[in-house]
Design an enzyme around this catalytic site. Structure first.
Site, short mmCIF file in Angstrom:
data_model
loop_
_atom_site.label_atom_id
_atom_site.label_comp_id
_atom_site.label_asym_id
_atom_site.label_seq_id
_atom_site.Cartn_x
_atom_site.Cartn_y
_atom_site.Cartn_z
CB SER A 1 39.91 45.71 36.04
OG SER A 1 38.76 45.19 36.66
CD GLU B 1 39.10 36.39 30.30
OE1 GLU B 1 39.05 35.25 30.82
OE2 GLU B 1 39.80 37.31 30.75
CB CYS C 1 36.56 43.56 39.33
SG CYS C 1 35.59 44.98 39.84
CE LYS D 1 32.76 43.72 47.66
NZ LYS D 1 34.14 43.51 47.95
CE1 TYR E 1 35.46 45.90 31.91
CE2 TYR E 1 33.18 45.65 32.61
CZ TYR E 1 34.46 46.15 32.82
OH TYR E 1 34.72 46.92 33.92
N GLY F 1 40.84 36.50 57.95
CA GLY F 1 40.62 37.78 58.63
C GLY F 1 40.72 38.96 57.69
CE1 TYR G 1 38.36 42.39 49.05
CE2 TYR G 1 40.64 42.19 49.74
CZ TYR G 1 39.69 42.13 48.75
OH TYR G 1 40.04 41.80 47.47
NE ARG H 1 48.37 39.55 58.51
CZ ARG H 1 49.25 39.47 57.51
NH1 ARG H 1 50.35 40.18 57.52
NH2 ARG H 1 49.03 38.66 56.50
CB THR I 1 39.03 47.00 40.43
OG1 THR I 1 38.67 45.64 40.64
CG2 THR I 1 38.55 47.44 39.07
CB ALA J 1 35.73 50.68 50.68
CD GLU K 1 28.01 68.50 60.44
OE1 GLU K 1 28.25 69.71 60.49
OE2 GLU K 1 26.90 68.00 60.68
#
Lengths: 496, 136
Positions: A32, A52, A70, A78, A127, A208, A210, A237, A343, A373, A474
């Site tokens: 990215s 790359e 990513c 994912k 890409y 633990g 994400y 955490r 990213t 998120a 809302e």
């Protein structure tokens, strides 16, 4: 000849026609950050090359691909698996909405895997096209430094070629790390988890963060029995403690077995699967053991010392506010610098780099109010400060507003899973310092909140905003009742 | 396991052993279910909890506020070897897998939010026959 030179503090800005160098900019790593940095620099008129590794869904020292973690083995695949996994809950919820599903509902992992792989192959091509259309020269192979202005690329056939550049940008990202316990070779990382031949029936996840939480949700949704082990009392955490509790409760509510305060001590192969022994002496048999205990910067094979580029104790490249390393013409962005490893942050850092070096506009990345998120099911999303962080920074009391409710859909489906929303406000300025939400569509909703926080919105602004009805969103503009007022002096010392 | 035994003793034996294993798992849940029922019956207030869980702490705090003569009976699932099985049995009984699950006089009150709500509305005090002195 230099088109423009200017100074802003210590930042020297220059676009050259290459002079005695092959390129104005050589980028190592087409993830990215690298792709954004090379494209944007090229748009400012720089002559750019990027190297790359050849494409492969699972990364290694000699495999990678355009798009980076990513696109190939991270966020994108994912999220595809999260979508696939979410249907289980939808099928369960559908009954009370009048849908009668007769006969078996079978999940075909192979089909999803095939479609996921097709999509990442397509994006890898996209890409490459983007880079080509931007006039960036693409070189296949592994790049490493020879000196401050020279990169050596080892091609897939083993041959080596050297390129010189006025500026070098390192954007090599990070890789999943393995825990050093007996039998560690029996475990997999997120790379392999996204490309498993067979869907596990019994999965053990260590970690633990994400990634651990997301894979627990994915596999559980696909019908696996999942045990999640982590060191602290709660997962995630660094996130708001209250929201961590909500996530833990939701995971447990969906049937994932949580093992807080527990580590794995040994793995061994048995006829029935992998025997997992915990530091509490428990034994579990699993088909798959996933290590999701963090990532480590990809800096080891860059020969950084040859140019004098400094790294910290975990191998992250040290940079200043403008992403400049200890060598004035070598820069680094993204996970390899271990700042905020997301990213969109790598994209921001790369854009700022290009503006600074080739655009004549010295620009620092702004790390305030970066939203993020966790794509658990349901997801958690946050922006700004957690309650704990707000108390660390606060000079005055912190006002906390929370709303916990059964989403409208659940009142019909009868799913026992509350959505929780939270606003953290500075009592003196009325400024909203943080917003978080755990529930369906949280990331979509929090992205809008991020704009509000970036604009410096106050609680009064939120209160005067008309809501969209009926919606979960809302709730953010109807939280009138104060849940609690916390003073910085009464800050709870948590060790969750 | 059954496959290994099948190779040694023939498929019939393997099938029997597999069935026995299924039976013991089912009876395991049944015995836990009777444990839950008998525990709930034996105490005025029962909280099925996990020691580290903040929601559970919140539910326990409610009963501290009420200053009951007899403390709630707390089953810390994470501190028992059969904790998962009890949780499975609870889930079958009340339709929720989360903790805490609170029972008052043998009836299921609900989770943490339900307990706080019942406390704030005065319903919990009524269920426990506690006189609530109004602040005048």
């Amino acid at each position: 000849m230099a088109r423009k030179m200017l100074k802003d503090e210590e930042v020297e800005v220059a676009v050259t026609d290459g002079g005695s160098y092959d390129y104005d900019l050589f980028v190592i790593g087409a993830g990215s950050g690298g792709v954004r940095g090379s494209r944007t620099s090229a748009s400012f008129g720089a002559k750019v090359a990027i190297c790359e590794l050849p494409f492969h869904p699972i990364s290694s020292d000699w495999q990678g691909g355009h798009g980076g973690t990513c696109v190939i083995r991270g966020c994108v695949p994912k999220k595809i698996l999260v979508y696939g996994s979410s249907f289980r809950g939808e099928f369960e919820d559908a009954k009370n909405f009048g849908w009668e599903i007769n006969g078996d509902i079978n999940f075909n992992w192979k089909r999803l895997l095939e479609n996921k792989t097709q999509e990442i192959v397509r994006l890898n091509g996209v890409y490459q096209r983007i880079l080509g259309n931007s006039g960036v020269t693409m070189i296949e192979g592994a790049g490493s430094l020879v000196d401050a202005h020279t990169v050596e690329v080892t091609k897939p056939d083993g041959s080596k070629q050297r390129y010189t550049a006025k500026h070098i940008l390192i954007a090599t990202g990070s890789r999943a790390q393995r825990v050093n316990i007996p039998g560690k070779e029996l475990a997999i990382t997120s790379d392999e988890a996204l490309s498993l031949e067979e869907l596990p029936k019994r999965a053990v996840i260590l970690g633990g963060g994400y990634i651990a939480v997301e894979f627990a949700s994915i596999w559980k949704g696909m019908g696996a029995h999942v045990d999640l082990f982590y060191r602290k009392e709660l997962p995630l955490r660094g996130f708001d403690d209250e929201m961590r509790t909500v996530v833990a409760s939701n995971l447990e509510g969906r049937g994932i077995r949580l093992h807080p305060g527990t580590n794995l001590s040994e793995l061994s192969k048995t006829a029935d699967g992998i025997k997992v022994v915990t530091d509490k002496g428990e034994e579990i048999i699993a088909d798959v053991v996933l290590f999701a205990t963090g990532r480590t910067p990809n800096s080891q094979r860059l020969n950084l010392e040859a140019a004098g580029v400094e790294v910290d104790n975990i191998g992250a490249i040290k940079v200043d506010d403008y992403s400049r390393t200890s060598v004035p013409n070598i820069w680094a962005v993204g996970d390899v610098t271990n700042r905020i490893n997301l990213t969109p942050v790598a994209l921001m850092e790369a854009t700022c780099f290009s503006k600074t070096v080739f655009g004549g506009q010295p620009t620092k990345p702004d790390y305030r109010d970066v939203p993020c998120a966790v794509f658990s099911i349901p997801p958690l999303s946050v922006v700004g400060l957690s309650e704990q962080q707000a108390l660390e920074e606060a000079k005055s009391d912190v006002l906390v507003y929370t709303s916990s409710f059964n989403p409208m859909k659940n009142s019909i489906s009868k799913r026992q899973e509350k959505t929780v929303m939270k606003l953290v406000v500075d009592s003196e300025t009325d400024k909203v310092l943080g917003a978080s939400m755990c529930g369906p569509d949280a990331p979509e909703i929090i992205q809008g909140m991020a704009v509000a926080l970036k604009c410096g919105a106050t609680k009064a602004t939120f209160d005067s905003t008309v809501g969209i009805h009926p919606s979960a969103a809302e709730e953010f503009v109807t939280m009138r009742t104060l849940t609690r007022r916390v003073s910085p002096s009464s800050k709870p010392k948590t060790n969750l | 396991m059954a496959a290994l035994l099948g190779r040694r003793f023939g498929m019939a034996a393997a099938a029997l052993i597999a069935l026995a294993a299924l039976g013991s798992a089912a009876s395991g849940t049944a015995s836990k279910s009777s444990f839950v029922k008998s525990t709930v019956k034996a105490h005025d207030v029962v909280i099925f909890s996990k020691s580290y869980c903040p929601y559970c702490r919140r539910a326990k705090a409610v009963f501290k506020e009420l200053e009951l003569k007899k403390e709630p009976y707390v089953v810390e699932l994470d501190q028992r070897e059969d904790g998962w099985e009890i949780q499975d049995a609870l889930s079958d009984m009340v339709g929720r897998r989360t903790v805490p699950q609170v029972f008052v006089h043998g009836k299921h009150l609900g989770g943490s939010d339900d307990t706080v709500e019942a406390y704030e509305s005065g319903k919990l005090a009524k269920l426990l026959n506690i006189d609530v002195k109004e602040d005048l």
